[in-house]
Design an enzyme around this catalytic site. Structure first.
Site, PDB file in Angstrom:
ATOM      1  N   SER A  81       0.969  -1.320  -0.041  1.00 22.14           N
ATOM      2  CA  SER A  81       0.007  -0.021  -0.036  1.00 22.14           C
ATOM      3  C   SER A  81       1.057   1.318   0.019  1.00 22.14           C
ATOM      4  CB  SER A  81      -0.819   0.064   1.206  1.00 22.14           C
ATOM      5  OG  SER A  81      -1.752   0.942   1.338  1.00 22.14           O
ATOM      6  N   LEU A  82       0.556   2.452   0.101  1.00 13.48           N
ATOM      7  CA  LEU A  82       1.263   3.576   0.275  1.00 13.48           C
ATOM      8  C   LEU A  82       0.821   4.346   1.373  1.00 13.48           C
ATOM      9  CD1 LEU A  82       0.712   5.155  -3.393  1.00 13.48           C
ATOM     10  CD2 LEU A  82       3.078   4.258  -2.383  1.00 13.48           C
ATOM     11  N   GLU A 111       4.498  11.512  -9.794  1.00 13.76           N
ATOM     12  CA  GLU A 111       3.284  10.918 -10.695  1.00 13.76           C
ATOM     13  C   GLU A 111       1.940  11.266 -10.231  1.00 13.76           C
ATOM     14  OE1 GLU A 111       4.181   6.676 -10.802  1.00 13.76           O
ATOM     15  OE2 GLU A 111       6.305   6.990 -10.633  1.00 13.76           O
ATOM     16  N   LYS A 113      -1.769  10.018  -8.859  1.00 21.14           N
ATOM     17  CA  LYS A 113      -2.280   8.816  -8.469  1.00 21.14           C
ATOM     18  C   LYS A 113      -3.834   8.469  -8.802  1.00 21.14           C
ATOM     19  CE  LYS A 113      -2.839   7.105  -3.755  1.00 21.14           C
ATOM     20  NZ  LYS A 113      -4.100   6.255  -3.984  1.00 21.14           N
ATOM     21  N   ASP A 115      -7.225   6.849  -9.634  1.00 19.21           N
ATOM     22  CA  ASP A 115      -8.005   6.271  -8.649  1.00 19.21           C
ATOM     23  C   ASP A 115      -8.999   5.008  -9.603  1.00 19.21           C
ATOM     24  OD1 ASP A 115      -9.384   6.095  -6.176  1.00 19.21           O
ATOM     25  OD2 ASP A 115     -10.476   7.616  -6.526  1.00 19.21           O
ATOM     26  N   ARG A 134      -5.061  -6.793  -6.589  1.00 22.77           N
ATOM     27  CA  ARG A 134      -4.368  -6.855  -5.448  1.00 22.77           C
ATOM     28  C   ARG A 134      -4.487  -7.637  -4.287  1.00 22.77           C
ATOM     29  NH1 ARG A 134      -2.580  -1.350  -2.417  1.00 22.77           N
ATOM     30  NH2 ARG A 134      -4.305  -1.593  -1.023  1.00 22.77           N
ATOM     31  N   TYR A 222       2.570   2.203 -13.518  1.00 19.31           N
ATOM     32  CA  TYR A 222       3.527   2.790 -13.064  1.00 19.31           C
ATOM     33  C   TYR A 222       4.612   2.347 -12.130  1.00 19.31           C
ATOM     34  CZ  TYR A 222       0.251   1.395  -9.610  1.00 19.31           C
ATOM     35  OH  TYR A 222      -0.557   0.860  -8.554  1.00 19.31           O
ATOM     36  N   LYS A 309      -2.578  13.177  -0.694  1.00 25.16           N
ATOM     37  CA  LYS A 309      -4.112  13.250  -1.159  1.00 25.16           C
ATOM     38  C   LYS A 309      -4.403  14.741  -1.458  1.00 25.16           C
ATOM     39  CE  LYS A 309      -5.220   8.824  -0.705  1.00 25.16           C
ATOM     40  NZ  LYS A 309      -6.127   7.981  -0.378  1.00 25.16           N
ATOM     41  N   CYS A 403     -46.931  11.292  -6.264  1.00 27.98           N
ATOM     42  CA  CYS A 403     -46.128  11.559  -7.526  1.00 27.98           C
ATOM     43  C   CYS A 403     -46.118  13.196  -7.708  1.00 27.98           C
ATOM     44  CB  CYS A 403     -46.696  10.906  -8.501  1.00 27.98           C
ATOM     45  SG  CYS A 403     -45.744  11.647 -10.282  1.00 27.98           S
ATOM     46  N   CYS A 406     -48.625  13.641 -11.051  1.00 25.06           N
ATOM     47  CA  CYS A 406     -49.941  13.251 -11.354  1.00 25.06           C
ATOM     48  C   CYS A 406     -50.621  12.663  -9.967  1.00 25.06           C
ATOM     49  CB  CYS A 406     -49.907  11.890 -12.179  1.00 25.06           C
ATOM     50  SG  CYS A 406     -49.180  10.365 -11.526  1.00 25.06           S
ATOM     51  N   CYS A 421     -43.616   5.783  -9.327  1.00 17.39           N
ATOM     52  CA  CYS A 421     -44.958   6.272  -9.578  1.00 17.39           C
ATOM     53  C   CYS A 421     -45.474   5.052 -10.535  1.00 17.39           C
ATOM     54  CB  CYS A 421     -44.955   7.661 -10.113  1.00 17.39           C
ATOM     55  SG  CYS A 421     -46.823   7.882 -10.851  1.00 17.39           S
ATOM     56  N   CYS A 427     -48.897   9.208 -16.468  1.00 17.92           N
ATOM     57  CA  CYS A 427     -47.966  10.373 -15.706  1.00 17.92           C
ATOM     58  C   CYS A 427     -47.275  11.045 -16.837  1.00 17.92           C
ATOM     59  CB  CYS A 427     -47.228   9.652 -14.647  1.00 17.92           C
ATOM     60  SG  CYS A 427     -46.051  10.458 -13.723  1.00 17.92           S
TER      61      CYS A 427
HETATM   62  P1  AMP Z   1      -4.015   3.621  -1.108  1.00 19.21           P
HETATM   63  O1  AMP Z   1      -5.006   2.748  -1.578  1.00 19.21           O
HETATM   64  O2  AMP Z   1      -4.703   4.853  -0.731  1.00 19.21           O
HETATM   65  O3  AMP Z   1      -3.257   2.902  -0.051  1.00 19.21           O
HETATM   66  O4  AMP Z   1      -3.050   3.968  -2.417  1.00 19.21           O
HETATM   67  C1  AMP Z   1      -2.116   3.101  -2.919  1.00 19.21           C
HETATM   68  C2  AMP Z   1      -2.616   2.596  -4.280  1.00 19.21           C
HETATM   69  O5  AMP Z   1      -2.547   3.676  -5.095  1.00 19.21           O
HETATM   70  C3  AMP Z   1      -1.631   1.536  -4.769  1.00 19.21           C
HETATM   71  O6  AMP Z   1      -1.999   0.390  -4.524  1.00 19.21           O
HETATM   72  C4  AMP Z   1      -2.045   1.754  -6.297  1.00 19.21           C
HETATM   73  O7  AMP Z   1      -2.987   0.958  -6.743  1.00 19.21           O
HETATM   74  C5  AMP Z   1      -2.482   3.254  -6.309  1.00 19.21           C
HETATM   75  N1  AMP Z   1      -1.832   4.197  -7.250  1.00 19.21           N
HETATM   76  C6  AMP Z   1      -2.287   4.918  -8.186  1.00 19.21           C
HETATM   77  N2  AMP Z   1      -1.508   5.639  -8.712  1.00 19.21           N
HETATM   78  C7  AMP Z   1      -0.222   5.092  -8.369  1.00 19.21           C
HETATM   79  C8  AMP Z   1       1.251   5.727  -8.567  1.00 19.21           C
HETATM   80  N3  AMP Z   1       1.444   6.374  -9.832  1.00 19.21           N
HETATM   81  N4  AMP Z   1       2.154   4.998  -7.963  1.00 19.21           N
HETATM   82  C9  AMP Z   1       1.903   3.935  -6.999  1.00 19.21           C
HETATM   83  N5  AMP Z   1       0.605   3.486  -6.880  1.00 19.21           N
HETATM   84  C10 AMP Z   1      -0.549   4.353  -7.481  1.00 19.21           C
HETATM   85 ZN    ZN Z   2     -46.996  10.085 -11.661  1.00 19.84          ZN
END
Ligand code: AMP
Ligand code: ZN
Length: 665
Positions: A81-82, A111, A113, A115, A134, A222, A309, A403, A406, A421, A427
């Site tokens: 994780s990070l 870089e 991040k 989502d 993961r 990445y 973040k 509603c 109507c 409804c 309607c």
């Molecule tokens: P978190 O889920 O908040 O613990 O963040 C860690 C996750 O960020 C990692 O498991 C990656 O899936 C994701 N992530 C997204 N972009 C990056 C990046 N550029 N480098 C490393 N991890 C990344």
């Molecule tokens: Zn209606």
């Protein structure tokens, strides 16, 4: 003339290049039409020459494999994780900590991040061999069949790639594609997905890889792991990965100090809103891989990396009122009307409140000061009420019981979040919405008639349902606001031309809940006429491949209504296509009627998909698993041992490809 093998290899290479240009470089070098033509050509050749099968051929991107349970497999290198940081101070503290552990200057790679859902890809000799989620970081699910359908994941690398390595990245769903998926869902009366991230991670676990192939997912990479080659920095590894054919966004930058890192943060804190996909922060990594190694890991995260973040942008504003919208299917959506406020570059006036439960949970009341946030979702969302500012005389919100359009008493079905409804035929927004759906491009595609005109026609009392469209004359529509002679002609022509639209699209156009394009196609093909569908029982319907109970119930309910039958009868009289045309019926027989058939293995003369089509066209049913109901199995080469065993256990007979083809001759 090239021999078939050369042709196949040539086409694969060509298609791979086009895929790469389009999905990785965002730069199309061929039209969709040309691409499809070449793909079809390759498919045909591969079908004729199964000896040249390659699981990494571009033809394998369309999916087809169904996985009931994903296999759990260990990660060769753990997926960590990070650690998170939220301020300049946090980052400075981190730098102080790591400077004590390594010698020399520290340079950072910054870089974005992304989502989405993290993924680990394993490549051997340049081909993708495994894709694993993961999971808990030590082991994850093997989702290779699904990942292969994502076009930006290279199945075959180029350049000087190492013989074996893992590469980590994120599967994301760009906003554009996410919105399109939601439009399609709303169209069939399903609730839209809430956000791209959950939808992306849900997609990886879909059982049917064909469904995954339809989703516009992307894979952004990445991190390189276990590559035994001379790369000395993170930045260089990103460049290398890009050269081998991976999609590695260009945003990454080198920073020589935390101050420079913060410049990157500030820039992307604003510009992230212009990105096609969601980001929730940035990731800062010590650039030098030697230093990374010295720093090592804590129990859960690398010491050499840090996530920063972004703060979700949040403002507070006043809730002026709550109004309720009625959708085409009768679903009620509560909407918060807010005092206009600036948020992430746009003026926000409204926010969705989703449903009654959400209102209850927030205990939100008119007059409240509320916090509004714009996160990944496109529509801003109300996070909480600022209770310190609540007026003493505020009254608890009572959800409506009738509603708003109507006045019909609303209903809420067991297990559903939304109120409905039930006044299907009386309607206004439902009537208008249904006709708008009927005329839409993927349905009856009526030229010259737009959504607003439909509303006008209904509100003026000129039409009450879609069958009334076919009785409209020029004299009716000319008096409408902004209707010129020419546009009136176009409108009437457009309507009368729509009687040529094929049955499967008419079925979709009817707007039966849960009957989207695909389901409509299946039903049309199976039953061949509207009358046959209307007479089908719920049990019959569930017997059709891939039709579930929810759909079956909705279909029978639709045809149980006298009113609907009356409208359909009128459509029939006006000449709308309510059965499959003779043309489409060609080549269809009933030879296999009543047979439930399982197809397994590799075939010589026809592809598995063709075989399935042949079964359906000859009146049989294809089933994906062997059970006591199976009539027989069409077995090709390399039938799996577990299937063989199951067939023996249940004494189900096997027939060969040849025997099957004889049967339907
Ligand atoms: P978190 O889920 O908040 O613990 O963040 C860690 C996750 O960020 C990692 O498991 C990656 O899936 C994701 N992530 C997204 N972009 C990056 C990046 N550029 N480098 C490393 N991890 C990344
Ligand atoms: Zn209606």
């Amino acid at each position: 003339m090239n021999n078939p093998q050369e042709q196949i290899l040539e086409l694969r290479k060509e298609l791979r290049d086009h895929n790469y240009n389009y999905y990785v470089l965002d730069n199309a070098t061929i039209s969709d039409f040309e691409f499809d033509k070449k793909l079809k050509h390759l498919q045909d050749l591969e079908e004729k020459h199964p000896e040249f099968f390659d699981s990494n051929s571009p033809t394998q991107r369309v999916g087809g494999e169904v996985t009931k349970n994903f296999e759990t497999v260990p990660h060769e290198h753990r997926m960590y994780s990070l650690d998170n940081s939220y301020s300049k101070e946090d980052l400075q503290d981190w730098e102080t900590r790591i400077k004590k552990l390594v010698d020399g200057d520290i340079q950072y790679t910054c870089e974005l991040k992304y989502d989405g859902a993290s993924i680990s890809l394993t490549y051997e000799n340049g081909t993708l061999v495994k894709a694993v989620t993961r999971g808990d970081g030590f082991q994850g699910d093997n989702v290779t069949t699904n990942i292969k359908t994502i076009k930006s994941v290279p199945l075959q690398l180029k350049g000087d790639y190492p013989s074996k390595f893992d590469i980590r990245g994120e599967i994301v769903l760009p906003f554009d594609g996410f919105n399109k998926m939601n439009e399609a869902r709303i169209e069939i009366g399903e609730e839209p997905y809430r956000n791209p991230r959950n939808t992306a991670s849900g997609s990886l676990k879909l059982q049917d890889s064909t469904e995954v192939a339809k989703r516009p997912l992307e894979c952004l990479l990445y991190n390189l792991t276990g590559a035994n080659i001379k790369i000395s920095t993170q930045f260089e590894s990103l460049e290398k990965a890009r050269q081998w054919g991976f999609k590695v966004p260009n945003a990454a930058k080198l920073a020589n100090s935390i101050d420079e890192v913060l410049e990157f943060v500030d820039y992307w804190n604003i510009h992230r809103h212009d990105l096609p996909y969601e980001t929730d922060g940035i990731v800062i990594k010590v650039n030098n891989l030697q230093q990374q190694e010295e720093l090592g890991y804590t129990a859960k995260a690398p010491r050499w990396a840090m996530a920063y973040k972004f703060k979700a942008e949040q403002v507070s504003t006043k809730l002026n009122s709550i109004t309720y919208q009625v959708g085409r299917t009768g679903a009620i959506t509560p909407v918060a009307n807010l005092a206009p406020v600036e948020l992430a570059g746009t003026t926000v006036k409204r926010a969705s409140l989703h449903n009654a439960d959400q209102i209850e949970k927030l205990d939100i009341r008119v007059g409240d000061e509320v916090f509004v946030e714009k996160g990944g979702e496109i529509i801003p969302k109300i996070i909480a009420v600022d209770l310190s500012k609540r007026e003493l005389d505020s009254v608890k919100t009572e959800y409506i019981t009738q509603c708003p359009e109507c006045e019909t008493e609303l209903i809420r079905q067991e297990g559903e979040a939304q109120h409905y409804c039930p006044n299907y035929n009386g309607c206004n927004p439902q009537i208008i919405g249904r006709i708008q759906h009927f005329i839409s491009r993927k349905a009856m595609d009526i030229d010259g008639l737009g959504g607003e005109t439909v509303a006008l026609l209904v509100n003026e009392g000129l039409i009450f349902n879609y069958s009334d469209l076919y009785e409209l004359t020029k004299e009716h529509v000319i008096p409408l606001e902004r209707m010129a002679e020419k546009s009136a002609d176009n409108l009437i022509n457009g309507i009368s031309n729509s009687v040529n639209i094929p049955f499967e699209r008419v079925l979709f156009a009817l707007g039966i809940r849960f009957v989207g394009e695909t389901v409509a196609k299946k039903l049309a093909k199976h039953y061949k006429s509207i009358d046959a569908i209307a007479n089908a029982t719920e049990d019959d319907l569930v017997g059709v491949n891939e039709i579930g109970v929810k759909i079956a119930e909705s279909v029978t309910a639709f045809f149980a209504s006298e009113k609907n039958l009356y409208i359909i009868n009128r459509l029939k009289q006006f000449g709308v296509q309510l059965e499959i045309s003779a043309e489409e019926l060609k080549g269809q027989t009933e030879i296999l009627k009543g047979d439930i058939i399982v197809v397994t293995g590799v075939f010589e003369y026809v592809s598995r998909n063709e075989l399935k089509k042949l079964i359906e066209n000859n009146g049989g049913k294809v089933s994906s698993s062997i059970s006591s109901k199976t009539s027989y199995i069409v077995a090709g080469n390399n039938m799996g041992p577990s299937k063989k065993q199951k067939a023996e256990q249940l004494s189900i007979s096997l027939i060969s490809e040849n025997e099957f083809l004889q049967k339907i001759k």
